[in-house]
Design a protein around this motif. Structure first.
Motif, PDB file in Angstrom:
ATOM      1  N   VAL A  32     -23.110 -10.904  -6.419  1.00  0.00           N
ATOM      2  CA  VAL A  32     -22.412 -11.654  -5.640  1.00  0.00           C
ATOM      3  C   VAL A  32     -21.723 -12.699  -6.307  1.00  0.00           C
ATOM      4  N   GLU A  33     -20.903 -12.841  -7.208  1.00  0.00           N
ATOM      5  CA  GLU A  33     -20.068 -13.834  -8.798  1.00  0.00           C
ATOM      6  C   GLU A  33     -19.893 -14.718  -7.582  1.00  0.00           C
ATOM      7  N   ALA A  34     -19.758 -16.107  -9.055  1.00  0.00           N
ATOM      8  CA  ALA A  34     -19.071 -17.145  -8.508  1.00  0.00           C
ATOM      9  C   ALA A  34     -18.278 -17.250  -7.674  1.00  0.00           C
ATOM     10  N   ASP A  35     -17.172 -16.050  -7.762  1.00  0.00           N
ATOM     11  CA  ASP A  35     -16.375 -15.867  -7.303  1.00  0.00           C
ATOM     12  C   ASP A  35     -15.695 -15.608  -5.918  1.00  0.00           C
ATOM     13  N   GLY A  36     -16.596 -14.710  -5.815  1.00  0.00           N
ATOM     14  CA  GLY A  36     -16.796 -14.270  -4.328  1.00  0.00           C
ATOM     15  C   GLY A  36     -16.966 -12.221  -4.458  1.00  0.00           C
ATOM     16  N   SER A  37     -16.369 -12.541  -5.854  1.00  0.00           N
ATOM     17  CA  SER A  37     -16.326 -11.320  -6.075  1.00  0.00           C
ATOM     18  C   SER A  37     -17.619 -10.300  -6.388  1.00  0.00           C
ATOM     19  N   ALA A  38     -17.775  -8.837  -6.212  1.00  0.00           N
ATOM     20  CA  ALA A  38     -19.030  -8.436  -6.745  1.00  0.00           C
ATOM     21  C   ALA A  38     -19.128  -7.874  -7.457  1.00  0.00           C
ATOM     22  N   ARG A  39     -19.987  -7.445  -8.112  1.00  0.00           N
ATOM     23  CA  ARG A  39     -20.470  -6.183  -9.638  1.00  0.00           C
ATOM     24  C   ARG A  39     -21.003  -5.315  -9.214  1.00  0.00           C
ATOM     25  N   VAL A  40     -21.051  -4.348  -9.202  1.00  0.00           N
ATOM     26  CA  VAL A  40     -21.969  -3.422  -9.216  1.00  0.00           C
ATOM     27  C   VAL A  40     -22.121  -2.100 -10.181  1.00  0.00           C
ATOM     28  N   SER A  41     -24.042  -2.590  -9.778  1.00  0.00           N
ATOM     29  CA  SER A  41     -23.775  -1.632 -10.969  1.00  0.00           C
ATOM     30  C   SER A  41     -24.898   0.089 -10.396  1.00  0.00           C
ATOM     31  N   VAL A  42     -23.758   0.988 -10.866  1.00  0.00           N
ATOM     32  CA  VAL A  42     -25.252   2.278 -10.741  1.00  0.00           C
ATOM     33  C   VAL A  42     -25.668   2.789 -12.152  1.00  0.00           C
ATOM     34  N   GLU A  43     -27.035   3.524 -11.543  1.00  0.00           N
ATOM     35  CA  GLU A  43     -27.910   3.417 -12.981  1.00  0.00           C
ATOM     36  C   GLU A  43     -28.436   4.554 -11.699  1.00  0.00           C
ATOM     37  N   GLY A  44     -28.838   6.036 -12.745  1.00  0.00           N
ATOM     38  CA  GLY A  44     -29.724   7.169 -12.258  1.00  0.00           C
ATOM     39  C   GLY A  44     -30.723   7.660 -12.676  1.00  0.00           C
ATOM     40  N   ARG A  45     -31.576   7.875 -12.221  1.00  0.00           N
ATOM     41  CA  ARG A  45     -32.859   8.357 -13.517  1.00  0.00           C
ATOM     42  C   ARG A  45     -33.012  10.068 -12.889  1.00  0.00           C
ATOM     43  N   LEU A  46     -33.549  10.924 -14.062  1.00  0.00           N
ATOM     44  CA  LEU A  46     -32.650  12.444 -13.624  1.00  0.00           C
ATOM     45  C   LEU A  46     -34.673  12.843 -14.424  1.00  0.00           C
ATOM     46  N   TYR A  47     -34.178  14.172 -13.314  1.00  0.00           N
ATOM     47  CA  TYR A  47     -35.225  15.447 -13.303  1.00  0.00           C
ATOM     48  C   TYR A  47     -34.933  16.116 -14.509  1.00  0.00           C
ATOM     49  N   ASN A  48     -35.697  16.168 -15.363  1.00  0.00           N
ATOM     50  CA  ASN A  48     -35.390  17.421 -16.335  1.00  0.00           C
ATOM     51  C   ASN A  48     -37.101  17.614 -16.432  1.00  0.00           C
ATOM     52  N   PRO A  49     -38.242  18.216 -16.330  1.00  0.00           N
ATOM     53  CA  PRO A  49     -39.546  18.242 -17.196  1.00  0.00           C
ATOM     54  C   PRO A  49     -39.444  19.172 -18.264  1.00  0.00           C
TER      55      PRO A  49
END
Length: 216
Positions: A32-49
């Protein structure tokens, strides 16, 4: 005794068949930012044995509790190791999660490669937590008194082998008695417990290293 540990299988066991390259986990981090908006990050982990090299198409869709789509993106990435950023976007007027209004967003990530296609879903709340030095705890900028209890995975007659309906009943009782907080002791608990906390508006403290985010 304080609590007892038993052997054997006492939770759901799932056998998953996935392509040689697949999504292993996704992580959603809203700030949540100071102006009330939200910054959302999406990360992923890969299955690749087998450490295959391939181009992967990654699509991200995020919707609010009513099912309204608030973000959609797609990109092509080379197969990666560890975590990789999959999307970042802003929610200008987020519905904040709280015990009184446990609003949950849903994120679906779909990965396509020459090996096949997989997708994972993850629900998340947007909220702001603050422990004021020598002061109170604040949720979304407002002072909140934490009222809660501790939970062990244990029930008369079944010990740790609790069925889903027992888990749901127990978490509902915790909420109905007026708690807004629960301490999960001392081991990895059922994923359903976390899901019920998210749905019912219970904040969580968990001691073990795999916990989502301390108070969450």
């Amino acid at each position: 005794s304080d609590f007892c540990l038993y052997g054997g299988i006492y939770r759901h066991v799932n056998l998953s068949y996935v392509p040689a390259i697949a999504l292993e986990a996704i992580h959603v981090l809203p700030i949540v930012e100071a102006d009330g908006s939200a910054r959302v990050s999406v990360e992923g982990r890969l299955y690749n044995p087998s450490h295959q090299s391939a181009l992967c198409t990654v699509s991200v869709q995020v919707s609010d509790a009513s099912g309204r789509l608030i973000h959609q993106s797609s990109q092509t990435l080379s197969a990666w190791t560890d975590r990789s950023g999959l999307a970042e976007f802003r929610v200008t007027a987020p519905e904040l999660w709280s015990p009184e209004s446990p609003h949950l967003y849903r994120c679906r990530v779909t990965l396509s490669s020459p090996a096949g296609e997989t997708h994972l879903d993850e629900r998340f709340g947007i909220r702001q937590l603050e422990f004021v030095e020598h002061g109170p705890f604040k949720l979304n900028g407002k002072r909140m008194l934490l009222r809660g209890t501790q939970r062990h995975a244990d029930h008369a007659g079944v010990a740790a082998a609790m069925k889903d309906d027992l888990v749901r009943e127990e978490m509902q009782l915790i909420r109905e008695m007026g708690a807004n907080f629960v301490r999960l002791a001392h081991y990895q608990q059922d994923r359903l417990v976390h899901e019920m906390c998210d749905e019912l508006g219970l904040m969580v403290w968990e001691e073990v290293p795999w916990c989502r985010a301390g108070v969450g």
